[in-house]
Write a protein that holds these residues in place. Structure first.
Motif, PDB file in Angstrom:
ATOM      1  N   ALA A   2      -3.781   8.144  -5.579  1.00  0.00           N
ATOM      2  CA  ALA A   2      -3.211   7.072  -6.386  1.00  0.00           C
ATOM      3  C   ALA A   2      -4.089   6.766  -7.596  1.00  0.00           C
ATOM      4  CB  ALA A   2      -3.043   5.824  -5.528  1.00  0.00           C
ATOM      5  N   ARG A   3      -3.428   6.382  -8.694  1.00  0.00           N
ATOM      6  CA  ARG A   3      -4.139   5.983  -9.907  1.00  0.00           C
ATOM      7  C   ARG A   3      -3.952   4.487 -10.113  1.00  0.00           C
ATOM      8  NH1 ARG A   3      -2.460   9.007 -15.118  1.00  0.00           N
ATOM      9  NH2 ARG A   3      -0.592   7.842 -14.681  1.00  0.00           N
ATOM     10  N   LEU A   4      -4.938   3.839 -10.672  1.00  0.00           N
ATOM     11  CA  LEU A   4      -4.859   2.422 -10.993  1.00  0.00           C
ATOM     12  C   LEU A   4      -4.858   2.260 -12.501  1.00  0.00           C
ATOM     13  CD1 LEU A   4      -7.555   1.097  -8.500  1.00  0.00           C
ATOM     14  CD2 LEU A   4      -5.089   1.129  -8.176  1.00  0.00           C
ATOM     15  N   TYR A  27       1.387   6.777  -5.680  1.00  0.00           N
ATOM     16  CA  TYR A  27       1.054   6.062  -4.441  1.00  0.00           C
ATOM     17  C   TYR A  27       1.939   6.539  -3.295  1.00  0.00           C
ATOM     18  CZ  TYR A  27       0.879   2.232  -1.094  1.00  0.00           C
ATOM     19  OH  TYR A  27       0.771   1.499   0.048  1.00  0.00           O
ATOM     20  N   THR A  28       1.349   6.783  -2.157  1.00  0.00           N
ATOM     21  CA  THR A  28       2.091   7.141  -0.956  1.00  0.00           C
ATOM     22  C   THR A  28       2.022   5.963   0.004  1.00  0.00           C
ATOM     23  OG1 THR A  28       1.484   9.458  -1.226  1.00  0.00           O
ATOM     24  CG2 THR A  28       2.302   8.796   0.933  1.00  0.00           C
ATOM     25  N   ALA A  29       3.162   5.377   0.278  1.00  0.00           N
ATOM     26  CA  ALA A  29       3.205   4.210   1.164  1.00  0.00           C
ATOM     27  C   ALA A  29       2.799   4.602   2.570  1.00  0.00           C
ATOM     28  CB  ALA A  29       4.604   3.607   1.166  1.00  0.00           C
ATOM     29  N   GLN A  30       2.121   3.694   3.231  1.00  0.00           N
ATOM     30  CA  GLN A  30       1.709   3.911   4.612  1.00  0.00           C
ATOM     31  C   GLN A  30       2.345   2.832   5.467  1.00  0.00           C
ATOM     32  OE1 GLN A  30      -2.559   4.024   4.694  1.00  0.00           O
ATOM     33  NE2 GLN A  30      -2.666   5.470   3.018  1.00  0.00           N
ATOM     34  N   ARG A  31       2.734   3.202   6.663  1.00  0.00           N
ATOM     35  CA  ARG A  31       3.360   2.242   7.565  1.00  0.00           C
ATOM     36  C   ARG A  31       2.379   1.886   8.678  1.00  0.00           C
ATOM     37  NH1 ARG A  31       8.658   1.566   6.865  1.00  0.00           N
ATOM     38  NH2 ARG A  31       9.103   1.013   8.996  1.00  0.00           N
ATOM     39  N   TYR A  32       2.341   0.622   9.009  1.00  0.00           N
ATOM     40  CA  TYR A  32       1.469   0.135  10.062  1.00  0.00           C
ATOM     41  C   TYR A  32       2.313  -0.565  11.114  1.00  0.00           C
ATOM     42  CZ  TYR A  32      -2.262   0.905   6.710  1.00  0.00           C
ATOM     43  OH  TYR A  32      -3.129   1.480   5.824  1.00  0.00           O
ATOM     44  N   VAL A  33       1.996  -0.345  12.339  1.00  0.00           N
ATOM     45  CA  VAL A  33       2.685  -1.018  13.429  1.00  0.00           C
ATOM     46  C   VAL A  33       1.696  -1.997  14.049  1.00  0.00           C
ATOM     47  CG1 VAL A  33       3.833  -0.729  15.642  1.00  0.00           C
ATOM     48  CG2 VAL A  33       4.133   0.983  13.857  1.00  0.00           C
ATOM     49  N   LEU A  34       2.022  -3.284  13.980  1.00  0.00           N
ATOM     50  CA  LEU A  34       1.146  -4.300  14.543  1.00  0.00           C
ATOM     51  C   LEU A  34       1.458  -4.548  16.010  1.00  0.00           C
ATOM     52  CD1 LEU A  34       1.079  -6.877  11.629  1.00  0.00           C
ATOM     53  CD2 LEU A  34      -0.611  -5.163  12.205  1.00  0.00           C
ATOM     54  N   GLY A  35       2.697  -4.314  16.385  1.00  0.00           N
ATOM     55  CA  GLY A  35       3.086  -4.542  17.765  1.00  0.00           C
ATOM     56  C   GLY A  35       4.582  -4.400  17.914  1.00  0.00           C
ATOM     57  N   PRO A  36       5.066  -4.410  19.154  1.00  0.00           N
ATOM     58  CA  PRO A  36       6.502  -4.223  19.369  1.00  0.00           C
ATOM     59  C   PRO A  36       7.355  -5.370  18.825  1.00  0.00           C
ATOM     60  CG  PRO A  36       5.374  -4.730  21.426  1.00  0.00           C
ATOM     61  CD  PRO A  36       4.325  -4.551  20.378  1.00  0.00           C
ATOM     62  N   ASP A  37       6.759  -6.537  18.629  1.00  0.00           N
ATOM     63  CA  ASP A  37       7.515  -7.688  18.121  1.00  0.00           C
ATOM     64  C   ASP A  37       7.485  -7.803  16.602  1.00  0.00           C
ATOM     65  OD1 ASP A  37       7.622  -8.089  20.808  1.00  0.00           O
ATOM     66  OD2 ASP A  37       6.394  -9.893  20.820  1.00  0.00           O
ATOM     67  N   GLN A  38       6.874  -6.848  15.941  1.00  0.00           N
ATOM     68  CA  GLN A  38       6.718  -6.910  14.489  1.00  0.00           C
ATOM     69  C   GLN A  38       8.091  -6.871  13.822  1.00  0.00           C
ATOM     70  OE1 GLN A  38       4.465  -3.669  12.915  1.00  0.00           O
ATOM     71  NE2 GLN A  38       4.816  -4.252  10.810  1.00  0.00           N
ATOM     72  N   ILE A  57       1.288  -6.873  -8.509  1.00  0.00           N
ATOM     73  CA  ILE A  57       0.905  -5.483  -8.298  1.00  0.00           C
ATOM     74  C   ILE A  57       2.191  -4.674  -8.217  1.00  0.00           C
ATOM     75  CG2 ILE A  57      -0.142  -3.827  -6.710  1.00  0.00           C
ATOM     76  CD1 ILE A  57      -2.092  -5.977  -5.890  1.00  0.00           C
ATOM     77  N   LEU A  58       2.277  -3.637  -9.010  1.00  0.00           N
ATOM     78  CA  LEU A  58       3.431  -2.753  -9.003  1.00  0.00           C
ATOM     79  C   LEU A  58       2.968  -1.394  -8.495  1.00  0.00           C
ATOM     80  CD1 LEU A  58       4.866  -3.613 -12.531  1.00  0.00           C
ATOM     81  CD2 LEU A  58       5.535  -4.589 -10.334  1.00  0.00           C
TER      82      LEU A  58
END
Length: 117
Positions: A2-4, A27-38, A57-58
């Motif tokens: 990614a470039r800024l 930019y390559t989006a990343q996915r995060y899992v916080l829990g099953p109720d997210q 931020i764009l």
């Protein structure tokens, strides 16, 4: 990687310093899992704009070139045009931003856990 880039905005009456938008491209989006109720994916840039003083931020997957980051020099006598692209040296900045993002994620997880109690 990614470039800024910084996109300066017109100053307003109440601005202490020139307002700006942080533009992140390639930019390559990343996915995060916080829990099953997210209920929704985590916003990696939540509160980062506030912390760095940006208006927003764009983030884009594509390459975005901001013409305001280029300076055109021309000499009318010979018709030659020289363009200079200004790119800031942000070595280490990505790591700092990602550390803040990770910290915000931990705070979000803690807040969700506290809400469940």
């Amino acid at each position: 990687m990614a470039r800024l880039q910084i996109l300066e905005l017109p100053e307003g009456v109440d601005d202490n310093r020139p307002p700006f938008v942080l533009v992140i491209d390639q930019y390559t989006a990343q996915r995060y899992v916080l829990g099953p109720d997210q209920p929704e994916p985590v916003d990696q840039f939540e509160h980062v704009a506030e912390k760095i003083g940006a208006r927003a931020i764009l983030a884009f997957e594509e390459t975005i070139d901001i013409p305001a980051n280029e300076i055109t020099l021309s000499d009318a006598a010979d018709g030659n045009v020289v363009r200079i692209r200004v790119e800031p040296d942000l070595e280490g900045f990505t790591e700092k931003v990602m550390a803040e993002v990770a910290k915000a994620q931990v705070e979000a997880i803690d807040a969700v856990r506290q809400a469940r109690l």
